[in-house]
Design a protein around this motif. Structure first.
Motif, PDB file in Angstrom:
ATOM      1  N   ALA A  61       5.691  -1.518  -1.282  1.00 27.18           N
ATOM      2  CA  ALA A  61       5.318  -2.861  -1.738  1.00 27.18           C
ATOM      3  C   ALA A  61       4.356  -3.502  -0.741  1.00 27.18           C
ATOM      4  O   ALA A  61       3.366  -4.134  -1.116  1.00 27.18           O
ATOM      5  N   TRP A  62       4.630  -3.330   0.547  1.00 29.11           N
ATOM      6  CA  TRP A  62       3.755  -3.863   1.593  1.00 29.11           C
ATOM      7  C   TRP A  62       2.376  -3.225   1.505  1.00 29.11           C
ATOM      8  O   TRP A  62       1.353  -3.908   1.601  1.00 29.11           O
ATOM      9  N   LEU A  63       2.336  -1.908   1.337  1.00 27.52           N
ATOM     10  CA  LEU A  63       1.066  -1.195   1.280  1.00 27.52           C
ATOM     11  C   LEU A  63       0.240  -1.617   0.072  1.00 27.52           C
ATOM     12  O   LEU A  63      -0.980  -1.820   0.172  1.00 27.52           O
ATOM     13  N   THR A  64       0.888  -1.756  -1.092  1.00 25.75           N
ATOM     14  CA  THR A  64       0.163  -2.162  -2.299  1.00 25.75           C
ATOM     15  C   THR A  64      -0.424  -3.552  -2.130  1.00 25.75           C
ATOM     16  O   THR A  64      -1.584  -3.804  -2.464  1.00 25.75           O
ATOM     17  N   TRP A  65       0.384  -4.461  -1.598  1.00 24.73           N
ATOM     18  CA  TRP A  65      -0.084  -5.837  -1.392  1.00 24.73           C
ATOM     19  C   TRP A  65      -1.235  -5.872  -0.388  1.00 24.73           C
ATOM     20  O   TRP A  65      -2.241  -6.546  -0.594  1.00 24.73           O
TER      21      TRP A  65
END
Length: 220
Positions: A61-65
């Motif tokens: 989720a962090w990487l996508t954001w």
């Protein structure tokens, strides 16, 4: 020693690379630019301290954001933080669990209904507090490319872009393998929207407006 949780998080991060490349390639239609986005995303991951990384419950989720933040910087014409050697200060990413396939579909349909009705309040209700919108900024439906973070700002941006367009049809359909939105005029796609979902909230909205990339979604 690598903990079991750390190993699992690393595997999630590696599995996400393909997804990040697909989104970046979708936004820029350039393998070189897509690779640049992903490299900068991973650079920011490794620039975090051990304690910061340990505090990220869902690395994917962090990487996508973060990939979305890098796309915004490049689309706005400013170099990403790597050019200056520092880190870009952006709001903290959403930390919810990625939705299941069915859960993603339900959230996207709520999002689509709010868009179609032009209901900003309903849009805010389905958006995560720190949601973001990323747009390539070109095409028949024009919009300025600017960093847009936060449920209120995203709801306003999306309402202006997708709601109340004369002679348009908004429908839910497959985008990047999951439910997304397609806006058409006389059967021709003028905007395609991919949606990132965590839990029951939309965390990121990816809008393609470049007509050269939209032919696949034309009807007839």
């Amino acid at each position: 020693m690598t903990t079991e949780r750390g190993a699992g998080s690393l595997q999630e991060m590696l599995d996400e690379r393909r997804h990040l490349l697909e989104i970046a390639r979708w936004m820029f239609d350039s393998a070189a630019m897509a690779d640049r986005v992903v490299q900068e995303t991973y650079r920011r991951w490794y620039a975090l301290g051990d304690a910061e990384r340990a505090g990220i419950a869902v690395p994917r989720a962090w990487l996508t954001w973060t990939a979305g933040a890098v796309c915004l910087e490049l689309l706005a014409g400013s170099e990403p933080a790597a050019a200056g050697g520092g880190r870009t200060h952006v709001p903290e990413p959403v930390q919810g669990r990625p939705a299941t396939f069915d859960g993603h579909d339900r959230v996207v349909r709520r999002f689509a209904a709010a868009c179609e009705a032009g209901d900003a309040a309903a849009l805010r209700a389905v958006l995560a507090t720190n949601a973001m919108v990323v747009s390539d900024g070109g095409g028949r439906v024009r919009t300025a490319v600017r960093p847009t973070h936060g449920a209120d700002a995203v709801a306003h941006f999306v309402t202006e872009l997708l709601a109340g367009q004369a002679g348009t049809e908004l429908s839910v359909g497959p985008v990047n393998g999951r439910a997304g939105l397609v806006l058409r005029q006389a059967g021709r796609a003028v905007a395609v929207v991919a949606v990132s979902v965590a839990g029951t909230e939309v965390t990121a909205v990816w809008i393609m407006l470049n007509p050269d990339k939209l032919r696949h979604w034309h009807r007839g």
